[in-house]
Motif scaffolding. Structure first.
Motif, short mmCIF file in Angstrom:
data_model
loop_
_atom_site.label_atom_id
_atom_site.label_comp_id
_atom_site.label_asym_id
_atom_site.label_seq_id
_atom_site.Cartn_x
_atom_site.Cartn_y
_atom_site.Cartn_z
N PRO A 124 0.81 -1.22 0.00
CA PRO A 124 0.00 0.00 0.00
C PRO A 124 0.84 1.28 0.00
N GLY A 125 0.61 2.10 -1.04
CA GLY A 125 1.30 3.38 -1.14
C GLY A 125 2.74 3.30 -1.61
N GLU A 126 3.23 2.10 -1.90
CA GLU A 126 4.64 1.94 -2.26
C GLU A 126 4.85 1.22 -3.58
#
Length: 400
Positions: free
Chosen positions: A150-152
């Motif tokens: 998530p988010g990366e």
């Protein structure tokens, strides 16, 4: 001459004649009073013994509680109260267990090969306890599994800890399984040594002989072996000795975890307060947990699961697909999307028993024991899961 009052003489046998009711009555009343007095003393003694037993038991439990709460380390800033709670049926408990980086001989080699220098979760297990407390499902997550972080962007499962701490690791697993994590526990692998020593050693069935460690290697023969202290630690760390390194290491870790649970749940341990205390005292210094996982919470779960035995503990590995190489040249493992979808549904519908049955069918087919699980069997599993939400809702007796 004054007459003497008549006095009865003893009979020839020496026995006194029967006493009159007027002379016997006071004696019976006195005996009754003495009987009540003795009974009262016995009851008072029993009451004192019960009180002492309760005090000792309470003191022992308080000592265990104090030992756990004082020695554990709380993970600061970890907030598990988020909007994912609706994903799980009421009363279920999901826990994420993580093992910190090992200090084995191959650790630096692994970091050099992957280019990862940040903190990583060396071992990750997802623990699911259904609302009816009928069993415990422990699923190992391969650390080289290639997933959406998530988010990366895309990355290995075990990179989440270094990129965003425990909170990102929790978010990653919640999104992978479309579920909610209630508790987190992080165990330093060094704790395996003290834990197995406190239990007096554990026994496992080692399927293949191997040596562990580059320097001063330890040899583990095939068959039933006893692990305690450093031998247990080296056993769960080893990966370089196996052609499919991480798969075998995960299986070895599962064997040791199962052996620890079986040993702890045995009558020999549960009837030995000193051993239980030694386990708690030896393990908690290596344990970091979320704020909500305190002694009172643990005791509540233990009471709920008092009927769980070793046969009710199911251990397996998260479904995974083929090995692959990323554009950067990293060796990773791809997820099995079809099986992952089935796993998510089984968790949501409280039908992990059905999921485990299906895994067994697949394994039997892969071993050539009988035919492939066909679509009809998969449809039957789906139908069971469709029916389970109502059953799960009815059987939920306790909230989180």
């Amino acid at each position: 001459m004054t007459e003497e009052p008549y006095r009865a003489r003893r009979a020839a046998g020496g026995a006194p004649p029967p006493a009159s009711p007027r002379t016997e009555a006071p004696k019976k009343e006195g005996a009754r009073r003495r009987g009540w007095k003795i009974a009262g003393i016995i009851m008072a003694s029993l009451a004192v013994l019960v009180i002492i037993a309760v005090v000792v038991a309470f003191s022992y439990l308080r000592s265990l509680q104090t030992t756990f709460d004082d020695n554990r380390e709380t993970i600061e800033g970890l907030d598990l109260e988020d909007d994912s709670a609706y994903r799980t049926p009421e009363g279920t408990v999901n826990m994420l267990l993580m093992g910190t980086d090992s200090r084995g001989d191959d650790e630096q080699d692994y970091r050099d090969a992957t280019g990862e220098g940040a903190e990583r979760s060396d071992t990750m297990m997802f623990v699911h306890i259904p609302a009816d407390r009928s069993g415990v499902y422990v699923m190992s997550i391969m650390r080289d599994l290639w997933v959406e972080v998530p988010g990366e962007g895309m990355g290995r499962v075990n990179t989440a800890l270094g990129l965003g701490g425990y909170e990102l690791a929790v978010d990653l697993v919640e999104e992978m399984l479309y579920t909610h994590i209630d508790h987190v526990a992080v165990v330093d692998f060094e704790g395996f040594s003290d834990l197995t020593e406190a239990l007096g050693g554990v026994y496992i069935d080692n399927p293949h002989s191997f040596s562990a460690g580059q320097r001063n290697p330890a040899f583990y023969p095939e068959g039933t072996i006893r692990l305690e202290g450093s031998s247990a630690l080296r056993y769960v760390r080893e990966r370089q000795s196996f052609p499919t390194g991480d798969y075998i290491r995960v299986e070895n870790q599962q064997r040791v975890v199962r052996a620890i649970l079986e040993r702890f749940l045995s009558a020999e341990t549960l009837s030995n307060p000193q051993r239980i205390y030694s386990v708690v005292d030896g393990m908690t210094p290596y344990l970091s947990v979320d704020e909500g996982l305190n002694a009172e919470t643990v005791a509540g779960y233990a009471l709920d699961m008092r009927d769980v035995r070793s046969d009710d503990i199911h251990m397996f590995t998260m479904p995974a697909g083929e090995h692959a190489t990323t554009s950067a040249g990293a060796e990773v493992i791809l997820p099995d999307d079809e099986m992952m979808s089935l796993l998510r549904t089984s968790l949501a519908q409280e039908n992990m028993g059905g999921f485990m049955d299906y895994i067994e069918l697949v394994e039997q087919h892969e071993n050539g024991e009988f035919g492939v699980p066909d679509e009809a069997e998969e449809d039957d599993l789906d139908e069971e899961e469709d029916e389970d939400p109502d059953d799960a809702g009815d059987s939920s007796a306790s909230g989180r």
